[in-house]
Every structure is written in structure tokens, then in C-alpha cells.
Design an enzyme around this catalytic site. Structure first.
Site, PDB file in Angstrom:
ATOM      1  N   TRP A  91       0.827  -1.210   0.000  1.00  0.00           N
ATOM      2  CA  TRP A  91       0.000   0.000   0.000  1.00  0.00           C
ATOM      3  C   TRP A  91       0.861   1.259   0.000  1.00  0.00           C
ATOM      4  CZ3 TRP A  91      -1.627   2.764   4.942  1.00  0.00           C
ATOM      5  CH2 TRP A  91      -0.653   2.625   5.941  1.00  0.00           C
ATOM      6  N   GLU A 100       0.981  -2.506  12.610  1.00  0.00           N
ATOM      7  CA  GLU A 100       1.243  -3.950  12.621  1.00  0.00           C
ATOM      8  C   GLU A 100       1.606  -4.470  14.008  1.00  0.00           C
ATOM      9  OE1 GLU A 100       4.060  -4.758   9.515  1.00  0.00           O
ATOM     10  OE2 GLU A 100       2.599  -4.283   7.943  1.00  0.00           O
ATOM     11  N   LYS A 157       3.133   0.562  16.069  1.00  0.00           N
ATOM     12  CA  LYS A 157       4.306   0.591  15.196  1.00  0.00           C
ATOM     13  C   LYS A 157       4.320   1.867  14.351  1.00  0.00           C
ATOM     14  CE  LYS A 157       6.522  -2.205  11.588  1.00  0.00           C
ATOM     15  NZ  LYS A 157       6.293  -3.266  10.598  1.00  0.00           N
ATOM     16  N   GLN A 158       3.132   2.237  13.865  1.00  0.00           N
ATOM     17  CA  GLN A 158       3.075   3.359  12.919  1.00  0.00           C
ATOM     18  C   GLN A 158       1.701   4.012  12.949  1.00  0.00           C
ATOM     19  OE1 GLN A 158       3.319  -0.115  10.213  1.00  0.00           O
ATOM     20  NE2 GLN A 158       2.795   1.431   8.686  1.00  0.00           N
TER      21      GLN A 158
HETATM   22  C1  BGC Z   1       5.133  -1.418   7.417  1.00  0.00           C
HETATM   23  C2  BGC Z   1       4.094  -1.519   6.336  1.00  0.00           C
HETATM   24  C3  BGC Z   1       4.741  -1.274   4.991  1.00  0.00           C
HETATM   25  C4  BGC Z   1       5.909  -2.208   4.779  1.00  0.00           C
HETATM   26  C5  BGC Z   1       6.662  -1.944   3.499  1.00  0.00           C
HETATM   27  C6  BGC Z   1       6.264  -2.363   7.109  1.00  0.00           C
HETATM   28  O1  BGC Z   1       7.263  -2.226   8.068  1.00  0.00           O
HETATM   29  O2  BGC Z   1       4.600  -1.729   8.680  1.00  0.00           O
HETATM   30  O3  BGC Z   1       3.076  -0.576   6.557  1.00  0.00           O
HETATM   31  O4  BGC Z   1       3.817  -1.444   3.981  1.00  0.00           O
HETATM   32  O5  BGC Z   1       6.811  -2.047   5.847  1.00  0.00           O
HETATM   33  O6  BGC Z   1       7.213  -0.679   3.492  1.00  0.00           O
END
Ligand code: BGC
Length: 838
Positions: free
Chosen positions: A387, A516, A628-629
């Protein structure tokens, strides 16, 4: 300001680079001294690519390197995913980018001594990547062990104009004495072969970091063709499992007054020309190496070798100067739209341009492919598309280079059949896009943090809708976009459940939001808000098509077996969507049960335990309030008109202290909302975190590739964050937040066929039409209508609210749950496993 878990999260807003080694230059990244300490990082920082082909910034002579890498977007091998415990519908086939044959290798021997930078006596060293002409340069002055001084200048670029072409040059002059010189220029299969020192391919990598790519312990490239004659080298292969094919060729032009002899070699894994030169002092030897790459899903290698030949013939006839001129012209066009200027901040300016340049390198010639999380700079995340493209890269491309945004969305459209199959596999109607993929099939082996991120469907739809609004590209909407909107809306309508407790609400269970560190939850706020948007957009689109484009509507309805009843269902689901809200705290819970969890005490977590994902079992992380984000915070950015100003502030102040920023997708979004709500200093800190993610290797994994989402997010943070631009349903508005330390922010955006230049200073916002007939938007509620030759300037009283800082420890600790119990904070024990060694 408390920065408890490593300076990368909310760093001081100061330049983090060693400016002796990397001096400030607004249009180049320059390195003035050589180091083996951070080879992996600098190979990534100096990588060159065009979105189709990418080459890491490894030295021409081959050593020393962290990992050699040449990548062709989408050129991948497949392999069975072995789950220790099987379950129905788990992803079965893994996909990973292949390390394509290396053409950058040009080895040099003077007096039979190889140049090896780590031990070489260098009088001068400079490596630079020029964002304006797109050339990677190295200039060395080397004193050989026998005491001769050799000037060696090299260049490397991957053409933005010719998709399949890279061009390299080497100029070598023995300055003050004659010497025998040998130049060995090669193509090497580094995926399977050994290098000439019998070192197993570095591409194989190792380690337990899930962010790295998958590796093989078998041969990947089946040799099909090799050739070496008349200045030309060529190798061809087929991937054992995916059956993808590749042909790689190089053509050489040597120019020197010295006497030269040449010898050719080729075998299955390498092809080379060795030039022996009696170099006279001061006589320059110049080698131009044109390299071409062609790949295919099924075309035989023979056919690809013909294409390589044609590319090489054309490039050689065109000549180096013209090839570079075309390359630069394409880049000039990119910058004319993409450049963002922050006046009075040269260090930051350099970082901004480096980031924007990375998006050019990841996307310019990606047509027919996606934009990978690491672009074409390394094997990180296996070369997969996530995404990241739709939410982090496409905003930038939509407003500055809509053609590239269209390419990426067309590519998603091509994945619809696979997404339909995937939806069926997980018992849903409509289409479910894979969380990560190269070929359209789900490649995420870990479903909890992968497949469960159903929000990808809404992310893609969001990007479609934004693109159509910004460009007015109805053709795309009618022929491709509508199918995406409809099939994803179907998925949502089928995924959720109606439940009633007085009010009838539509709930979405067992999904994972962007964060995540919290997985498989009910009513993730981000997912529900975005799904609601997706459902509304699909319904709106169908109704508009029925009214204004009846023929296309008929075709669409027949194609997708669509009824208007179904459309009404989507509208119901959207209106009934459950949006969790906690009236006590005045915030939106990230999911239904999020606020009931104990809080992870980030303040007392040892800094070496970040990122948490590398130090704690997922279940340990999942049971805490720890993020995490950006998740709710991201929803407040993308769907900002669905939240009040108070909610935004309360949500931001609640979630910020429990956000680790362990993903680089976080900082740029935190920056945008911090700016909007009025935490101005924090906004700047997060901006620095994002702008220097790779340049300062803040997450210690830049060696695994450029963080492309973060790089795209840098533009978003500048334009949406500080520039204050918002686009809700095609209605553009501006509410700026210029940091006090910045004199001026200048950027451009395209909307509805017009191109606008925006210039923000402390007391005014000026807009000027650079192309097109008109553009209209609002600035803090005031209407602005632009026409040619009549710029508009809006006076500004301030740069938005300025809130007092808030405690960066979680304020909910000690707070009460609904059942009266209190929430506590803790750091899960990390156990020293050595004590168990017997
Ligand atoms: C993130 C995801 C992201 C992926 C690729 C992961 O660490 O949590 O949101 O899509 O990295 O960049």
C-alpha cells in the site's frame, strides 16, 4: 523534549550528517572520503535507477562492497512457501526479486595491481549523485603501490529516457609515468555465480530480519545464452520456477591514443572483454559502456537478445552525449513539477531533493509494473509492492506527474483478476488486493500482519478517487477505476456484519489496520473510515455513470453483473459503519478493544530493544497498547473532513506517546497531523526524522534499500503538512503551517489540467498559474480563483495554532476502564537467552 527510544523517532530538528564527509550541496549528494564502515548504506544512497532498472552504488572495480545488486522491477523468481503448520488459504507461492546480471563491473589494473579502495593510497576521492543531470560520478586520484599516480573518473546513469538502457564511462590517465594498464569490463551473474574471488554471491544475504528479502539455496537463473565479440557482451537466462526471462548486454567504445589489444571470454555466468593498454603518461583512456536489460514473463531469451541488440545499436549510434542529453531532459521535466524549495535551509534542501529524486528513480519508467517498497535499490522486502504506493507515493505523483500515477493505478487494475481469485479464496465477494506482491498473487506468508490488512482495498480505491478528482481523467475512471471501486466495495459489503443494539451498525471484524503491532482486531478505526469512503465512492461513481455516461454504465453493469440494489446496499453499509468513539477520553479507539489493554511503557524500554519487532515475540507486542506506525493519525489525515479539530488534537495527543515509529511510514504522517493540530515543534522533529531516514540511516537498514514510502511522504509532509493543502472530494483548500525557522516554502501542483506555483512565507501565501486556464481553491476559507497572468496573494495573520507541549508519556496510565479497573504501564521482560545455554 523527551526522546526516549532512540533519536530516530523525534530527533532534534538539526542537520544530522557529517558535513566533512558529506558536504552540503543543494543539488547533489557528495561524499569526499571513503569508508568501509557504512558500505551498505552508501551503496543504497548512491544507487541509480529509473523505476525499471536499478543499480546499487557499488564501485566499478567490484570490491569492497556490502551487496552487489542490479534489479529489474518485477523480474522475480517464485518458490513454495513452506508453512510449518498449514491452514486453508495461506499464501502458497513466494515471490522475490532476482539479482540481475551485473554490468557495472569494470576492473582496473595498473602495473598488474588492482585498485582496491579500502587499502588504496588515495590523494583524492569524491563520489557524487547529481539530482539535476542524473549521473553518479566518482573521481579518484590513486597512487599505485609502485608510486604512479592514476586519475580515474567514472560515471554511471540509468536512463530516464530509454527505459532499458544504462550507460557508464571510465576515464583513466596515468599521470606521470608510463604503465601497463588492464581494463576488464564484464557482465556477471551474481545471483548464482561466484565472483572472480570465488566469493559466493552477496545477494544471497542472510539474517532473521523479516524486512529483508527471501534468499535461495539453489540456482535461480538457468543459462540460455552467452556471447562476447566485437566490443559486445551478452548473457541470457530463464528463471527456474517463474519462467521469466532476461537478456543483458553491453557494448563498449574505447577511445585512446595508446596502443590497445582486446580479448573476449564468455561462459554461462560471465562475459568479459579484457583491454590491455600500453598507457603513456598523460594519455587518457576512455571506455564508454552501454548496457541494456530486457525481461519478459514468457518471451524466449533469443527474442530478448534481439531487443538488447537493438537497444545497444540505437544507443551507440545516438552517442553518449545525446543519450545523456535525453536523460537530463526527462529529469528537467520531472523537476519542473516536483521540486520543492525550502529557502534558507540548504542542508534540508539537499535532503528534500535526495528524497524526491528517489521517487523519480523508483517510478519514472516503472510503466507496466508497480512501485516497490525499496524501488529498484535493493532486495529489501523482496521487491514487493505494498500500500506504500497508493498512500505514500501516489499523492506526490498525482499532483506533480499524473501520468506516473495513472501507470501505477493501471497496474493495480491489471491485478484485479488475481484479486478476485484471492477474495474467493478467503470466502469474500468482490476483489481483495494482496498485501504484498509482485505478480498479483498474495505473497504475505504471515497473515496476521499481512493478508489481514484488508484496508489495502480502500487504499487503492482512495488513490483512484484522488487521482480522478485531481486530474479529471474520466476515461480512466470509466474504463478501469470504476471496476476497482466496485469490486472493492463488494468486498467490504460482504466482509462486514450488521449488528443491532438499539442502533443498527455495520461492523468489520478480524482485520489488521496499518499498525502492525496490533493485529486481527474488530472495528479498526482506520479500516472502517476508509472502507466507508470506498463504499460511498463506489456508489457515487455508479450513480454518476448511470446519469452521465449511460453507455459506459450499461457496459459496466453487464461486465460486473451489477444491480442498483447492490449500490443501495453499499450506501447502507457506509451510513451504518461503526466508528468507535470513547466519550470518556474524547478519542477514537484504534479498535474496539484497544483501550482496554495495558500500556507498553516506552519511556523505560531500553533503546536497544527497538524496533520491538526484532526483540519481542509478536504476541507480546500484540497484547499492549503500543503502535508501530500512524493508524488513527493516518485516518485523520486521509479522511480529515470526518473528524473535528478537537478530536484530531485529542487523538493525536493520545496516540503519539505510544507510537514507536518503528516503521518509517510513521514519522511523515505524525508530522502532518502535528502541524495541523498545532504541535509545531513536534511537526518539525518528525519531518527531520522522515527527511533523514536514509541519509542518516536512522532505522539501521538503509543497506536493504531506500524507504520509498517515507521518501514520498517527505513531499506530503511539505505540501500537506507545512503547505497545509487538503483535497477532500476534489475540493482543494490550504491552511498553512510554515515552521518559524523557514523563510519560504515553494512548491507546485497540478490540478484539473492547470499547474500552480505556490509560495508560502510567514505573512503571505502566493499562488500563480503556470499552465492552464484557471484553478480554484480556498485559503483558510477564502476563495481564490486563478487565471493566467493574475496571481493571487493571501495575507496570513499567523501559521495556525500553537499548542503547549504535552507529556510524552501515556496519559491513560492509571486511567479507568469501563469496568472500573485501572490501566497500568509495563515493559515486557526481555530475557537474556544465554542463561539457558547448557
Ligand atoms: C510497514 C508496512 C509497509 C511495509 C513496506 C512495514 O514495516 O509496517 O506498513 O507497507 O513495511 O514498506
Amino acid at each position: 523534549m523527551n526522546d526516549r527510544h532512540g533519536s530516530h523517532v523525534r530527533p532534534d530538528p538539526v542537520d544530522p550528517l557529517d558535513r566533512l564527509r558529506f558536504p552540503v550541496d543543494e543539488w547533489r549528494l557528495v561524499e569526499t572520503s571513503y569508508s568501509t564502515e557504512d558500505l551498505g548504506t552508501t551503496e543504497t544512497l548512491f544507487a541509480v535507477g529509473n523505476g525499471y532498472l536499478g543499480m546499487r552504488g557499488c564501485p566499478e572495480e567490484g570490491r569492497d562492497t556490502h551487496s552487489h545488486g542490479t534489479f529489474v522491477n518485477g523480474f522475480h523468481e517464485t518458490f513454495p512457501i513452506h508453512h510449518a503448520e498449514e491452514a486453508y488459504g495461506l499464501a502458497r507461492v513466494g515471490q522475490t526479486l532476482v539479482n540481475a546480471p551485473d554490468t557495472a563491473l569494470i576492473k582496473v589494473y595498473v602495473d598488474d595491481e588492482p585498485i582496491l579502495l579500502s587499502v588504496a593510497d588515495l590523494e583524492r576521492y569524491e563520489r557524487s549523485l547529481d539530482f539535476a543531470d542524473g549521473v553518479l560520478r566518482r573521481e579518484l586520484l590513486w597512487c599505485t603501490p609502485s608510486g604512479k599516480r592514476v586519475q580515474m573518473n567514472t560515471t554511471r546513469s540509468v536512463s530516464f529516457a530509454e527505459r532499458h538502457l544504462a550507460v557508464m564511462t571510465m576515464e583513466l590517465t596515468v599521470l606521470d609515468a608510463d604503465a601497463p594498464v588492464v581494463i576488464s569490463t564484464q557482465i556477471l551473474n551474481r545471483q548464482d555465480g561466484q565472483d572472480e574471488y570465488h566469493v559466493r554471491s552477496a545477494a544471497m544475504g542472510e539474517g532473521k530480519d523479516p524486512r529483508r528479502g527471501s534468499q535461495f539455496d539453489r540456482r535461480v537463473l538457468e543459462p540460455q545464452y552467452h556471447y562476447a565479440e566485437k566490443g559486445r557482451l551478452m548473457l541470457g537466462y530463464r528463471c527456474v520456477e517463474s519462467r521469466m526471462t532476461i537478456a543483458v548486454g553491453a557494448h563498449h567504445v574505447v577511445d585512446t591514443a595508446n596502443h590497445v589489444t582486446e580479448r573476449y571470454f564468455a561462459d554461462e555466468d560471465s562475459a568479459k572483454i579484457v583491454y590491455r593498454i600500453d598507457a603513456k603518461a598523460g594519455n587518457t583512456i576512455r571506455v564508454v559502456k552501454y548496457a541494456a536489460y530486457h525481461t519478459s514473463r514468457g518471451v524466449p531469451v533469443r527474442e530478448l537478445t534481439d531487443r538488447v541488440r537493438r537497444t545497444l545499436d540505437r544507443a551507440t549510434e545516438h552517442g553518449l552525449i545525446n543519450v545523456l542529453k535525453d536523460h537530463r531532459a526527462a529529469l528537467d521535466r520531472f523537476w519542473a513539477d516536483a521540486d520543492v524549495v525550502v529557502e534558507g535551509q540548504p542542508e534540508l534542501q539537499q535532503a528534500i531533493r535526495w528524497n524526491l529524486y528517489q521517487i523519480a528513480q523508483a517510478s519514472m519508467r516503472a510503466e507496466g509494473q508497480g512501485i516497490a517498497a525499496k524501488g529498484v535499490t535493493a532486495l529489501g522486502y523482496g521487491g514487493h509492492y505494498f500500500w506504500d504506493t497508493e498512500i505514500y507515493v501516489l499523492p506526490f505523483l498525482t499532483y506533480t506527474n499524473p501520468r506516473l500515477a495513472r501507470n501505477a493505478l493501471r497496474f493495480r487494475h491489471l491485478m484485479l483478476p488475481a484479486a478476485r481469485r484471492r477474495a474467493a479464496e478467503v470466502a469474500q465477494r468482490g476483489a481483495l488486493f494482496p498485501w504484498r506482491t509482485i505478480n498479483g498473487e498474495e505473497a504475505s506468508a504471515y497473515y496476521a500482519a499481512g493478508t489481514a490488512q484488508y484496508h489495502i482495498d480502500a487504499d487503492v480505491s482512495y488513490a483512484v478517487s484522488r487521482y480522478v478528482n485531481a486530474t479529471g481523467d474520466v476515461t480512466f475512471l470509466l474504463n478501469q477505476g470504476a471496476d476497482i471501486l466496485i469490486e472493492t466495495a463488494r468486498m467490504w459489503a460482504d466482509l462486514g456484519f450488521w449488528r443491532s443494539n438499539g442502533d443498527r451498525l455495520f461492523h468489520i471484524d478480524s482485520v489488521t489496520g496499518p499498525d502492525e503491532y496490533t493485529t486481527v482486531v474488530n472495528d479498526n478505526l482506520f479500516t472502517n473510515v476508509m472502507a466507508r469512503f470506498n463504499l460511498r465512492k463506489a456508489a457515487e461513481t455508479v450513480r454518476a455513470m448511470r446519469q452521465f455516461w449511460p453507455r459506459e454504465f450499461e457496459r459496466l453493469a453487464a461486465r460486473l453483473k451489477l444491480t442498483m440494489d447492490e449500490v443501495s446496499t453499499w450506501e447502507d453499509c457506509a451510513e451504518g459503519m461503526a466508528i468507535p468513539f470513547d466519550a470518556n477520553q474524547g478519542i477514537h479507539p484504534q479498535d474496539l478493544h484497544f483501550l482496554e489493554r495495558e500500556v507498553w511503557d516506552l519511556e523505560h524500554t531500553p533503546s536497544q530493544n527497538f524496533p520491538l519487532l526484532l526483540h519481542y515475540h509478536p504476541l507480546v507486542i500484540y497484547r499492549f497498547q503500543v503502535i508501530k506506525q500512524a493508524d488513527v493519525v493516518l485516518a485523520m489525515f486521509l479522511q480529515g473532513d470526518q473528524f473535528t479539530a478537537e478530536e484530531k488534537r485529542a487523538n493525536f495527543e493520545y496516540y503519539d506517546p505510544i507510537t514507536t515509529g518503528d516503521s518509517t511510514l510513521s514519522a511523515v504522517v505524525q508530522s502532518i497531523i502535528a502541524a495541523e493540530v498545532g504541535h509545531r515543534e513536534l511537526a518539525l522533529r518528525y519531518f527531520y526524522a522522515g527527511a533523514f531516514v536514509d541519509l542518516a540511516d536512522r532505522h539501521k537498514n538503509t543497506a536493504d534499500g531506500v524507504h520509498v514510502a517515507s521518501a514520498g511522504g517527505v513531499w506530503s509532509a511539505l505540501v500537506f503538512g507545512f503547505g497545509g493543502m487538503r483535497d477532500y472530494d476534489g475540493e482543494l483548500s490550504f491552511d498553512p503551517r510554515l515552521p518559524e525557522s523557514w523563510e519560504r516554502l515553494i512548491f507546485r501542483f497540478r490540478v484539473g489540467g492547470a499547474k500552480v506555483r505556490a509560495e508560502l512565507s510567514a505573512d503571505s501565501y502566493r499562488f500563480e498559474l503556470e499552465e492552464g486556464e484557471s484553478a480554484g481553491f480556498t485559503v483558510r476559507g477564502r476563495k481564490v480563483e486563478l487565471s493566467p497572468d493574475s496571481p493571487a496573494t493571501v495575507r496570513l495573520e499567523d501559521q495556525g495554532p500553537q499548542l503547549p507541549s504535552f507529556p510524552l508519556h501515556p496519559r491513560m496510565v492509571g486511567g479507568q476502564r469501563e469496568d472500573g479497573t485501572r490501566i497500568s504501564a509495563a515493559v515486557p521482560r526481555s530475557i537474556d537467552m544465554d542463561q539457558f545455554d547448557v
